[in-house]
Structure formats: structure tokens, C-alpha cells
Scaffold this motif. Structure first.
Motif, PDB file in Angstrom:
ATOM      1  N   GLU A 271       0.809  -1.219   0.000  1.00 50.74           N
ATOM      2  CA  GLU A 271       0.000   0.000   0.000  1.00 50.74           C
ATOM      3  C   GLU A 271       0.845   1.274   0.000  1.00 50.74           C
ATOM      4  N   ARG A 272       1.861   1.333   0.829  1.00 53.84           N
ATOM      5  CA  ARG A 272       2.693   2.539   0.933  1.00 53.84           C
ATOM      6  C   ARG A 272       3.422   2.809  -0.392  1.00 53.84           C
ATOM      7  N   VAL A 273       3.962   1.771  -1.006  1.00 50.57           N
ATOM      8  CA  VAL A 273       4.680   1.930  -2.277  1.00 50.57           C
ATOM      9  C   VAL A 273       3.710   2.384  -3.369  1.00 50.57           C
ATOM     10  N   ILE A 274       2.552   1.764  -3.421  1.00 54.02           N
ATOM     11  CA  ILE A 274       1.549   2.144  -4.432  1.00 54.02           C
ATOM     12  C   ILE A 274       1.115   3.588  -4.233  1.00 54.02           C
TER      13      ILE A 274
ATOM     14  N   GLY B   1       1.262   9.495  -6.328  1.00 47.29           N
ATOM     15  CA  GLY B   1       2.086  10.671  -6.099  1.00 47.29           C
ATOM     16  C   GLY B   1       2.131  11.172  -4.665  1.00 47.29           C
ATOM     17  N   ARG B   2       1.864  10.308  -3.721  1.00 50.59           N
ATOM     18  CA  ARG B   2       1.944  10.715  -2.326  1.00 50.59           C
ATOM     19  C   ARG B   2       3.406  10.900  -1.932  1.00 50.59           C
ATOM     20  N   SER B   3       3.648  11.694  -0.906  1.00 59.89           N
ATOM     21  CA  SER B   3       5.016  11.971  -0.464  1.00 59.89           C
ATOM     22  C   SER B   3       5.657  10.715   0.114  1.00 59.89           C
TER      23      SER B   3
ATOM     24  N   TYR C 229       4.298   9.240   3.196  1.00 63.81           N
ATOM     25  CA  TYR C 229       2.881   8.862   3.108  1.00 63.81           C
ATOM     26  C   TYR C 229       2.527   7.807   4.148  1.00 63.81           C
ATOM     27  N   GLU C 230       1.452   8.051   4.848  1.00 63.81           N
ATOM     28  CA  GLU C 230       0.993   7.135   5.890  1.00 63.81           C
ATOM     29  C   GLU C 230      -0.372   6.573   5.473  1.00 63.81           C
ATOM     30  N   PRO C 231      -0.439   5.302   5.068  1.00 62.44           N
ATOM     31  CA  PRO C 231      -1.695   4.706   4.609  1.00 62.44           C
ATOM     32  C   PRO C 231      -2.839   4.796   5.631  1.00 62.44           C
TER      33      PRO C 231
ATOM     34  N   ASP D  79      -4.462   8.198   4.958  1.00 60.32           N
ATOM     35  CA  ASP D  79      -4.964   8.462   3.607  1.00 60.32           C
ATOM     36  C   ASP D  79      -5.296   7.115   2.957  1.00 60.32           C
ATOM     37  N   SER D  80      -6.559   6.864   2.730  1.00 56.36           N
ATOM     38  CA  SER D  80      -7.008   5.552   2.241  1.00 56.36           C
ATOM     39  C   SER D  80      -7.117   5.464   0.721  1.00 56.36           C
ATOM     40  N   ILE D  81      -6.449   6.356  -0.001  1.00 56.98           N
ATOM     41  CA  ILE D  81      -6.564   6.399  -1.459  1.00 56.98           C
ATOM     42  C   ILE D  81      -6.327   5.039  -2.111  1.00 56.98           C
ATOM     43  N   VAL D  82      -5.329   4.309  -1.662  1.00 60.85           N
ATOM     44  CA  VAL D  82      -4.991   3.033  -2.295  1.00 60.85           C
ATOM     45  C   VAL D  82      -6.103   2.022  -2.060  1.00 60.85           C
ATOM     46  N   ARG D  83      -6.577   1.899  -0.832  1.00 64.92           N
ATOM     47  CA  ARG D  83      -7.643   0.941  -0.519  1.00 64.92           C
ATOM     48  C   ARG D  83      -8.929   1.278  -1.265  1.00 64.92           C
ATOM     49  N   VAL D  84      -9.271   2.565  -1.303  1.00 62.44           N
ATOM     50  CA  VAL D  84     -10.502   3.001  -1.973  1.00 62.44           C
ATOM     51  C   VAL D  84     -10.416   2.715  -3.472  1.00 62.44           C
TER      52      VAL D  84
END
Length: 172
Positions: free
Chosen positions: A61-64, A70-72, A75-77, A80-85
Motif C-alpha cells: 500500500e505505501r509503495v503504491i 504521487g503521495r510523499s 505517506y501514511e496509509p 490516507d485511504s486512497i490506495v484501498r478506496v
């Protein structure tokens, strides 16, 4: 019609299968469920390519989040749930695709819940994957190695026989 898994457990996917998988990926990305959803397209393409490359360590998740969205680097999954969503959206869109225009696809691409690794399956009735040919020249090299080994063995046997048949010097 049964499905046959391809590239299980980080096993390498053969060239012919990889070509079929990428062709199916192209169809999926151009389909109605994925049209206009850049983030879903990017996520699916990235996951498929990294799965084909056997880069399971990148399918986190963090790598994705950093590579695809484009997260910094910090980035803390959990914040920010962008990857899961987006992964959930991709799974829904894949299901829509295979229920409509992808119903006759040779390859099935899935991203199982709880994972970011793509799973590929070929329809068994249409499976024509040839056995991977040996790399060109392999047989030629094999014969050279075998021939060189036999020559060395023959020299060794001759040397040993020569030592045994040589008379011992007479004692003085």
C-alpha cells in the motif's frame, strides 16, 4: 470452461502468457467501466506490470501510494485511504468488465481482496500456451560441455592407465 492459474506464487509468467495478459489489460483499460477513471487505470496497469515482473515487494500500500498516486515519501496509509478506496473500485470495475464486454476474454485478471497482487487465469478450453522453448543455442552449448567433459575424462583415464603400466624402477 475452467480457468488455469498463470504465474502462481511469484513464478515467472511465460512470454506468450505475458503478451496475452497485456493485451487483455489494454482491452480492460479501454472498456466502458474504466474509461474516464485515470486513477483506476493507473493502479490496475501498475499492479499488473509489477506482478508480471515478479516484484511482489513493490505491491504494498505505501509503495503504491507514492508510486501511483504521487503521495510523499512520508505517506501514511492509515491517514490516507486512497490506495484501498481505488483498489476496491478497480475490483468492482473488473467484475463489471467480465460480466459485460469481457465475458469472452481469454485471460482473467483479478486483484483479490486483501492483496495488491494481480492474479491471472487463462480459460482452459482456449489454452494453447506452448512449452517454453530452450534458449537458442542451448543444445549446441550442452553438446560442447558434454564433449569437453568426455575428452577430459578420456585423458584422465589414459593418464591413470599410463601410470599403472609404467614399470617401477629396479632397486639398486
Amino acid at each position: 470452461m475452467g480457468l488455469v492459474p498463470v504465474g502462481k506464487d511469484d513464478a515467472a509468467v511465460g512470454h506468450g502468457d505475458a503478451v496475452r495478459i497485456r493485451e487483455t489489460l489494454r482491452h480492460i483499460l479501454e472498456s466502458a467501466p474504466f474509461r474516464g477513471t485515470r486513477q483506476c487505470q493507473s493502479l490496475l496497469a501498475w499492479v499488473v506490470e509489477h506482478t508480471l515482473a515478479g516484484e511482489s515487494d513493490q505491491l504494498r500500500e505505501r509503495v503504491i501510494g507514492t508510486e501511483v498516486f504521487g503521495r510523499s515519501p512520508g505517506y501514511e496509509p492509515s491517514d490516507d485511504s486512497i490506495v484501498r478506496v481505488r483498489a476496491a473500485e478497480v475490483r468492482k470495475k473488473l467484475a463489471q468488465y467480465y460480466q459485460s464486454s469481457g465475458v469472452n476474454e481469454l485471460v482473467s485478471i483479478e486483484i483479490p481482496t486483501g492483496s495488491y497482487k494481480a492474479v491471472f487465469q487463462l480459460k482452459a478450453a482456449q489454452l494453447t500456451t506452448p512449452v517454453s522453448p530452450e534458449p537458442r543455442g542451448w543444445k549446441f552449448r550442452w553438446w560442447w560441455v558434454l564433449g569437453a567433459t568426455l575428452v577430459i575424462a578420456a585423458i584422465a583415464v589414459s593418464a591413470i592407465r599410463g601410470l599403472r603400466s609404467t614399470p617401477s624402477p629396479a632397486p639398486s
